[in-house]
Motif scaffolding. Sequence first.
Motif, PDB file in Angstrom:
ATOM      1  N   TRP A  70       0.846  -1.197   0.000  1.00 58.36           N
ATOM      2  CA  TRP A  70       0.000   0.000   0.000  1.00 58.36           C
ATOM      3  C   TRP A  70       0.884   1.251   0.000  1.00 58.36           C
ATOM      4  N   THR A  71       1.924   1.245   0.810  1.00 52.74           N
ATOM      5  CA  THR A  71       2.821   2.396   0.889  1.00 52.74           C
ATOM      6  C   THR A  71       3.491   2.660  -0.457  1.00 52.74           C
ATOM      7  N   VAL A  72       3.967   1.619  -1.118  1.00 49.76           N
ATOM      8  CA  VAL A  72       4.625   1.765  -2.422  1.00 49.76           C
ATOM      9  C   VAL A  72       3.646   2.373  -3.423  1.00 49.76           C
ATOM     10  N   TYR A  73       2.436   1.809  -3.498  1.00 46.89           N
ATOM     11  CA  TYR A  73       1.451   2.323  -4.448  1.00 46.89           C
ATOM     12  C   TYR A  73       1.043   3.748  -4.117  1.00 46.89           C
ATOM     13  N   LYS A  74       0.829   4.029  -2.855  1.00 48.31           N
ATOM     14  CA  LYS A  74       0.411   5.370  -2.449  1.00 48.31           C
ATOM     15  C   LYS A  74       1.499   6.395  -2.761  1.00 48.31           C
ATOM     16  N   ASP A  75       2.742   6.084  -2.423  1.00 51.23           N
ATOM     17  CA  ASP A  75       3.850   7.001  -2.697  1.00 51.23           C
ATOM     18  C   ASP A  75       3.978   7.276  -4.189  1.00 51.23           C
ATOM     19  N   ARG A  76       3.894   6.232  -4.982  1.00 54.65           N
ATOM     20  CA  ARG A  76       4.041   6.392  -6.430  1.00 54.65           C
ATOM     21  C   ARG A  76       2.837   7.100  -7.042  1.00 54.65           C
ATOM     22  N   ARG A  77       1.655   6.780  -6.547  1.00 54.54           N
ATOM     23  CA  ARG A  77       0.450   7.413  -7.072  1.00 54.54           C
ATOM     24  C   ARG A  77       0.493   8.914  -6.802  1.00 54.54           C
ATOM     25  N   ASP A  78       1.000   9.303  -5.638  1.00 51.56           N
ATOM     26  CA  ASP A  78       1.134  10.724  -5.314  1.00 51.56           C
ATOM     27  C   ASP A  78       2.120  11.416  -6.257  1.00 51.56           C
ATOM     28  N   VAL A  87       7.223  -4.513 -10.129  1.00 44.08           N
ATOM     29  CA  VAL A  87       8.127  -3.609  -9.407  1.00 44.08           C
ATOM     30  C   VAL A  87       7.792  -3.615  -7.920  1.00 44.08           C
ATOM     31  N   THR A  88       6.506  -3.571  -7.613  1.00 47.36           N
ATOM     32  CA  THR A  88       6.075  -3.580  -6.215  1.00 47.36           C
ATOM     33  C   THR A  88       6.468  -4.891  -5.539  1.00 47.36           C
ATOM     34  N   VAL A 119      -3.766  -3.990  -5.446  1.00 50.43           N
ATOM     35  CA  VAL A 119      -4.162  -3.340  -6.700  1.00 50.43           C
ATOM     36  C   VAL A 119      -5.680  -3.373  -6.848  1.00 50.43           C
ATOM     37  N   THR A 120      -6.286  -4.508  -6.562  1.00 47.69           N
ATOM     38  CA  THR A 120      -7.747  -4.641  -6.643  1.00 47.69           C
ATOM     39  C   THR A 120      -8.431  -3.693  -5.664  1.00 47.69           C
TER      40      THR A 120
END
Length: 125
Positions: A70-78, A87-88, A119-120
Amino acid sequence: MSNQELAANVTVRRAARATARRLAVDFGSELKTQVETALDARDSDRRSEQYAVDPISLGSLIVSAATLAWTVYKDRRDQSQMPTPEVTSQRIRIELPTSDSIPSAQRDRVIRVVVEEIVTALDRE
């Protein structure tokens, strides 16, 4: 708790539980209980220590991996750079501690499923 922290908590819980349901067929129904125990420990501010103290627990691995994903996706999405699941997964494999008691193939499968569930969950937001 901020709205962002609340959203993260909901997403991580949802993904961890979905991962446990998917993997319970292969790893046993007790995996669901292990995940709930790890989620409770995470909520009581023992999140990273739980995995280090109990490396056998797949539940702890699932919660730790879901939190990191979640942290990886949130950081990248920001940053407007959505990472690929590959990659995640690779970042989680590198950053989470390994254990001789969890075979690498099993660990990799858990991480893959966790990333799919994150992701879902984020697609539903």
